[in-house]
Design an enzyme around this catalytic site. Structure first.
Site, PDB file in Angstrom:
ATOM      1  N   SER A   1       0.741  -1.191  -0.022  1.00  0.00           N
ATOM      2  CA  SER A   1      -0.032  -0.029   0.098  1.00  0.00           C
ATOM      3  C   SER A   1       0.786   1.464  -0.001  1.00  0.00           C
ATOM      4  O   SER A   1       1.929   1.277   0.657  1.00  0.00           O
ATOM      5  CB  SER A   1      -0.838  -0.092   1.264  1.00  0.00           C
ATOM      6  OG  SER A   1      -1.492   1.042   1.226  1.00  0.00           O
TER       7      SER A   1
ATOM      8  N   TYR B   1      -2.868  -0.955   9.739  1.00  0.00           N
ATOM      9  CA  TYR B   1      -3.062  -1.246   8.482  1.00  0.00           C
ATOM     10  C   TYR B   1      -1.722  -0.957   7.849  1.00  0.00           C
ATOM     11  O   TYR B   1      -1.102  -1.992   7.120  1.00  0.00           O
ATOM     12  CB  TYR B   1      -4.212  -0.793   7.776  1.00  0.00           C
ATOM     13  CG  TYR B   1      -4.307  -1.147   6.299  1.00  0.00           C
ATOM     14  CD1 TYR B   1      -4.741  -2.146   5.992  1.00  0.00           C
ATOM     15  CD2 TYR B   1      -3.913  -0.061   5.012  1.00  0.00           C
ATOM     16  CE1 TYR B   1      -5.064  -2.692   4.698  1.00  0.00           C
ATOM     17  CE2 TYR B   1      -4.046  -0.423   4.020  1.00  0.00           C
ATOM     18  CZ  TYR B   1      -4.382  -1.797   3.574  1.00  0.00           C
ATOM     19  OH  TYR B   1      -4.825  -2.200   2.153  1.00  0.00           O
TER      20      TYR B   1
END
Length: 247
Positions: free
Chosen positions: A143, A156
Site C-alpha cells: 500500500s 493497516y
C-alpha cells in the site's frame, strides 16, 4: 530465461472475488492465463468472476481458501496444480483493514489484521516460493499508505510495511530460480474496502491529493500486476507505487 507462453500460464489470485483482486483476475484471464480465483467465503462473488471470464472464452476455477490457515493455502495450490498442471504466477491480494487512532484501536482487531495481512502473506508466499515454475512471478499487494503516514491507519500501514519487507527479502532468497518477486503498492483506490465509512467530502479531499486528481481504480492496479506477471522480467525485488503521483 525460460518463460512459457502466456496462453498456457497459470495464475493464482488470492482475494480474487472482489476489489483489486477481481480486476487482476479478469485482466490476467483476458491475457490468456488459466486463473485460479482464491476467495474466503463469498462463493457468489467468486462465481460472478468466473462467469465474466467464461463469457469472454477464458478459463478459470474458484477455490475457497483461508490465507491464515497454511493447510487451506496448501489445498489452494494443490487444486491449481491438479486442474492446470502447475503454477506460474501468484498474486496475493487478500487482505483486511481496521481503522482507528492507535490509542483507540481494539487489540483484538489488530491481532486479526496482522494474522490476515502478515501471516497470510507468509503462508501464501511460502507455497509460491516452493511451487512457482521458472519464468514465473510472485506479486504481493502492499500500500502507498506506507509513505502517506495517514492518521488512523497505523495498524493497516504497519501490516503493509511488513508485506513490502517480506517481498524484498523473498526476491533475494529466490536467487537462481528465475522467479521475480515484487509488490504493487496502490494509493487510494475505489474499492468497497476503501470506500466503506467515508463521506463524499472525505473522498473528494483524498482524490485531490494526486496530481491526476482522482481515485485509483482496481483496473489501474491490475495493469501494473499484469506487467509484472508477464513482460517485466528485469523488475525484481521492488515495491512499485501506483497512486497517480500523490507521493
Amino acid at each position: 530465461m525460460t518463460t512459457s507462453n502466456s496462453a498456457t500460464r497459470v495464475a493464482i489470485v488470492t482475494g480474487g472475488s472482489r476489489g483489486i483482486g477481481r480486476a487482476v483476475v479478469e485482466r490476467l484471464a483476458s491475457d490468456g492465463y488459466h486463473v485460479v480465483v482464491g476467495y474466503r467465503e463469498n462463493r457468489t462473488e467468486a462465481e460472478a468472476a468466473l462467469q465474466v471470464i467464461r463469457e469472454a472464452d477464458g478459463n478459470a476455477i474458484a477455490i475457497a481458501a483461508d490465507v491464515t490457515d497454511e493447510t487451506s493455502v496448501v489445498e489452494l495450490f494443490d487444486g491449481a496444480e491438479r486442474e492446470f498442471g502447475g503454477v506460474d504466477v501468484v498474486v496475493h491480494a487478500a487482505g483486511v483493514m481496521a481503522l482507528a487512532p492507535l490509542a483507540d484501536l481494539d487489540l483484538d482487531q489488530l491481532d486479526r489484521l496482522l494474522r490476515v495481512n502478515v501471516r497470510g502473506t507468509f503462508a501464501v508466499d511460502q507455497q509460491a516460493a516452493r511451487r512457482v515454475r521458472p519464468g514465473g512471478a510472485i506479486i504481493n499487494l502492499s500500500s502507498s499508505l506506507t509513505r502517506f503516514a495517514r492518521p488512523g491507519y497505523a495498524a493497516y500501514t504497519a501490516s503493509k510495511g511488513a508485506v513490502s519487507a517480506i517481498t524484498l527479502i523473498l526476491a533475494r532468497e529466490l536467487r537462481g530460480r528465475d522467479v521475480t518477486v515484487n509488490a504493487v503498492a496502490p494509493g487510494p483506490t475505489a474499492t468497497a474496502l476503501f470506500l466503506e465509512g467515508k463521506d463524499e467530502q472525505t473522498l473528494a479531499q483524498i482524490a485531490a491529493e494526486a496530481p491526476l486528481e482522482r481515485l485509483g481504480t482496481p483496473q489501474d492496479a491490475a495493469e501494473l500486476v499484469a506487467f509484472l506477471a508477464g513482460p517485466a522480467r528485469w523488475i525484481n525485488g521492488q515495491v512499485l507505487f501506483a497512486n497517480g503521483g500523490a507521493i
